[in-house]
Design an enzyme around this catalytic site. Structure first.
Site, PDB file in Angstrom:
ATOM      1  N   SER A 164       3.335  -2.892  12.207  1.00 35.87           N
ATOM      2  CA  SER A 164       3.393  -3.640  10.631  1.00 35.87           C
ATOM      3  C   SER A 164       3.839  -2.848   9.606  1.00 35.87           C
ATOM      4  O   SER A 164       4.253  -1.409   9.909  1.00 35.87           O
ATOM      5  CB  SER A 164       1.547  -3.598  10.132  1.00 35.87           C
ATOM      6  OG  SER A 164       1.620  -4.283   8.974  1.00 35.87           O
ATOM      7  N   TYR A 173      -7.701  -0.184   8.784  1.00 39.47           N
ATOM      8  CA  TYR A 173      -6.485  -1.023   9.435  1.00 39.47           C
ATOM      9  C   TYR A 173      -5.299  -0.130   9.559  1.00 39.47           C
ATOM     10  O   TYR A 173      -4.666  -0.025  10.581  1.00 39.47           O
ATOM     11  CB  TYR A 173      -6.544  -2.290   8.791  1.00 39.47           C
ATOM     12  CG  TYR A 173      -5.132  -3.037   8.938  1.00 39.47           C
ATOM     13  CD1 TYR A 173      -5.017  -3.572  10.280  1.00 39.47           C
ATOM     14  CD2 TYR A 173      -3.962  -3.056   8.089  1.00 39.47           C
ATOM     15  CE1 TYR A 173      -3.574  -4.273  10.444  1.00 39.47           C
ATOM     16  CE2 TYR A 173      -2.662  -3.473   8.505  1.00 39.47           C
ATOM     17  CZ  TYR A 173      -2.641  -4.326   9.746  1.00 39.47           C
ATOM     18  OH  TYR A 173      -1.579  -5.059  10.050  1.00 39.47           O
TER      19      TYR A 173
END
Length: 276
Positions: A133, A146
């Site tokens: 990401s 995360y």
């Protein structure tokens, strides 16, 4: 030449679904994996081979890889896409949930890679694609656990790239920006569950609002943008080590490289609307 074979995890929706269809269009025999077979019916109707697989269950992953090798005789591409976002303050998130996020986003991907690598080494060819990401290069408030998984997967991918190169295996990192999937809503739900009340409530309200923002959602890129990048990577003679694509990915990663920490803290906090 035998038909090349690809395994895509998290294939039941979003990026995984789009990637499975993209690789099929490029001539691959594609196995789409997800925990629930019923969510793969749509792909099965289009010729993708559905595979029940839970990346936190070692037996499940072993059985999946063994089935592919038995049926297809090879695995040429592994796309580690299964993952989710669980937001909440580092203080609030229960360690069981933090561990689960690492189990899915990191250990699941790397364990499946361990199971696939011997077959790629025997072939002297293959590509491992890890979906990280832009959150593996930047950070946001209440996203610590995360972001930790994505930073970890970035580092592990770099090390694996060096280790796998002598065997003819490429390791590619895909760094999506904002993508039109269910991810934001799931992360917001987890955030409110863990930090929606208590000392971080005001921060949680701001971040959850940002995650669910319709304005942001309209700017998000379709999953096909990521699928196209993966298609380029697996068909390139010498793929790039990283592909940053999707809304905001390149500018935010570039900004992080040049802006000092505290200045970036301020920019991100203002962008999200964090209380002062």
């Amino acid at each position: 030449m035998p038909t090349k074979t690809a395994l895509v995890t998290g294939a039941s929706s979003g990026i995984g679904e789009a990637t499975a269809l993209k690789l099929q269009s490029l001539g691959y025999t594609v196995y789409g994996a997800a925990r629930r077979l019923d969510r793969l019916e749509k792909l099965g109707d289009r010729g993708i081979r559905p595979l029940a697989m839970d990346v936190t269950d070692d037996d499940s992953m072993r059985a999946g890889v063994e089935r592919i090798v038995a049926e297809a005789g090879r695995i040429d591409v592994l796309v580690n896409n299964a993952g989710y976002g669980s937001y909440g303050s580092i203080e609030d998130v229960p360690l069981d949930e933090a561990r689960r996020q690492f189990d899915v986003n990191v250990f699941g991907a790397l364990r499946l890679t361990q199971l696939v690598l011997p077959h790629m080494r025997e072939q002297r060819a293959g590509t491992v694609v890890n979906i990280t990401s832009m959150g593996g290069k930047i950070y946001t408030p209440l996203g610590g656990w995360y972001h930790g998984t994505k930073f970890a997967l970035e580092a592990l991918s770099d090390c694996l790239r060096l280790e796998a190169k002598p065997f003819g295996i490429d390791v590619v990192v895909i760094e999506p920006g904002g993508i039109a999937t269910e991810w934001g809503g799931i992360a917001a739900d987890k955030l409110e569950e863990s930090s929606g009340s208590g000392p971080y409530a005001a921060q949680a309200a701001a971040v959850a609002s940002s995650l669910r923002s319709e304005a942001n959602a309209k700017r998000n890129s379709p999953p096909s943008v990521i699928a196209d990048a993966i298609g380029k990577a697996v068909t390139a003679r010498r793929p790039k080590t990283r592909y940053a694509t999707g809304f905001g990915a390149k500018p935010l990663i570039g900004l992080r490289r040049i802006v000092p920490d505290r200045a970036f803290d301020t920019l991100i906090s203002r962008a999200i609307g964090m209380p002062r």
